[in-house]
Scaffold this motif. Structure first.
Motif, short mmCIF file in Angstrom:
data_model
loop_
_atom_site.label_atom_id
_atom_site.label_comp_id
_atom_site.label_asym_id
_atom_site.label_seq_id
_atom_site.Cartn_x
_atom_site.Cartn_y
_atom_site.Cartn_z
N ARG A 76 78.88 16.74 -21.20
CA ARG A 76 78.27 15.42 -21.31
C ARG A 76 77.46 15.15 -20.06
O ARG A 76 77.89 15.50 -18.96
CB ARG A 76 79.36 14.34 -21.46
N PRO A 77 76.29 14.56 -20.19
CA PRO A 77 75.48 14.28 -19.00
C PRO A 77 76.21 13.36 -18.02
O PRO A 77 76.96 12.48 -18.44
CB PRO A 77 74.23 13.58 -19.55
N GLN A 78 75.98 13.56 -16.73
CA GLN A 78 76.62 12.72 -15.72
C GLN A 78 75.77 11.50 -15.38
O GLN A 78 76.28 10.54 -14.82
CB GLN A 78 76.90 13.53 -14.47
N LYS A 79 74.48 11.57 -15.72
CA LYS A 79 73.58 10.45 -15.44
C LYS A 79 72.74 10.18 -16.67
O LYS A 79 72.59 11.03 -17.54
CB LYS A 79 72.61 10.81 -14.30
N LYS B 153 70.95 7.68 -19.89
CA LYS B 153 71.29 6.83 -21.02
C LYS B 153 72.48 7.35 -21.82
O LYS B 153 73.29 6.57 -22.31
CB LYS B 153 70.06 6.74 -21.93
N PHE B 154 72.62 8.66 -21.95
CA PHE B 154 73.69 9.22 -22.78
C PHE B 154 74.81 9.82 -21.94
O PHE B 154 75.55 10.69 -22.40
CB PHE B 154 73.11 10.29 -23.71
N SER B 155 74.97 9.33 -20.72
CA SER B 155 75.98 9.90 -19.83
C SER B 155 77.40 9.57 -20.29
O SER B 155 77.64 8.59 -20.99
CB SER B 155 75.77 9.39 -18.40
N GLY B 156 78.33 10.44 -19.88
CA GLY B 156 79.74 10.23 -20.20
C GLY B 156 80.32 9.12 -19.35
O GLY B 156 79.79 8.74 -18.31
N SER B 157 81.46 8.60 -19.79
CA SER B 157 82.11 7.52 -19.06
C SER B 157 83.01 8.07 -17.96
O SER B 157 83.38 9.25 -17.97
CB SER B 157 82.95 6.68 -20.01
N ALA B 158 83.37 7.22 -17.03
CA ALA B 158 84.28 7.62 -15.96
C ALA B 158 85.61 8.08 -16.52
O ALA B 158 86.20 9.06 -16.06
CB ALA B 158 84.48 6.46 -14.98
N VAL B 159 86.11 7.40 -17.55
CA VAL B 159 87.38 7.78 -18.18
C VAL B 159 87.24 9.17 -18.78
O VAL B 159 88.15 10.00 -18.67
CB VAL B 159 87.80 6.74 -19.25
N GLY B 160 86.13 9.45 -19.40
CA GLY B 160 85.89 10.76 -19.99
C GLY B 160 85.94 11.87 -18.96
O GLY B 160 86.49 12.95 -19.20
N PHE B 161 85.38 11.61 -17.79
CA PHE B 161 85.40 12.63 -16.73
C PHE B 161 86.81 12.78 -16.15
O PHE B 161 87.18 13.87 -15.71
CB PHE B 161 84.36 12.32 -15.66
N LYS B 162 87.60 11.71 -16.17
CA LYS B 162 89.01 11.84 -15.75
C LYS B 162 89.78 12.70 -16.75
O LYS B 162 90.60 13.54 -16.37
CB LYS B 162 89.66 10.47 -15.62
N ILE B 163 89.49 12.53 -18.02
CA ILE B 163 90.12 13.35 -19.06
C ILE B 163 89.74 14.81 -18.86
O ILE B 163 90.58 15.71 -18.92
CB ILE B 163 89.70 12.85 -20.46
#
Length: 140
Positions: free
Chosen positions: A70-73, A75-85
């Motif tokens: 998932r993009p980190q920056k 319009k279509f970036s992932g959420s902080a929760v997603g990156f924690k997962i």
């Protein structure tokens, strides 16, 4: 080799187990295909989530989690929760976690299209992205 395609959506992950057996795609049943992270601010909830995923990998003899990038920056970036997962999966010591880029998935699918219609797999519609990720990784 049995792998688990993973799509992260918001605060949950969607899974699809897959393995290739003599060139044939095998989709083993899984007791749970959605795992929510109920409260990412709570350390115990994070540990419980990670333990659940480690136990799933152990029970089903999963050798790799395949996470769709998932993009980190933007319009279509992932959420902080997603990156924690994603980090919780990467830190499970008994299973390798591979981040599959969208470009690599698209390239493999262009060379080796999925040989069956997704509706014929018996999977739920929401599992399609995880299915595609696992298929693209396993196909030659």
């Amino acid at each position: 080799m049995r792998v688990c395609g993973v799509e992260i959506k918001g605060s949950e992950i969607i899974l699809c187990l897959m393995e290739m057996d003599n060139g044939l795609m095998v989709l083993p049943d899984c007791r749970q295909v959605r795992f929510p992270l109920l409260n990412d601010q709570d350390t115990e909830q994070m540990r419980k989530f990670q333990f659940s995923m480690a136990k799933l990998a152990e029970d089903y003899k999963i050798s790799k989690f395949l996470v769709r990038e998932r993009p980190q920056k933007g319009k279509f970036s992932g959420s902080a929760v997603g990156f924690k997962i994603e980090a919780a999966l990467q830190l499970i010591p008994t299973v390798e976690t591979v981040i599959c880029t969208n470009a690599a998935i698209k390239d493999k699918l262009a060379r080796h299209p999925v040989p069956v219609d997704f509706r014929d797999t018996g999977l739920k519609a929401f599992q399609e992205s995880a299915f595609i990720t696992a298929y693209a990784y396993l196909i030659y």
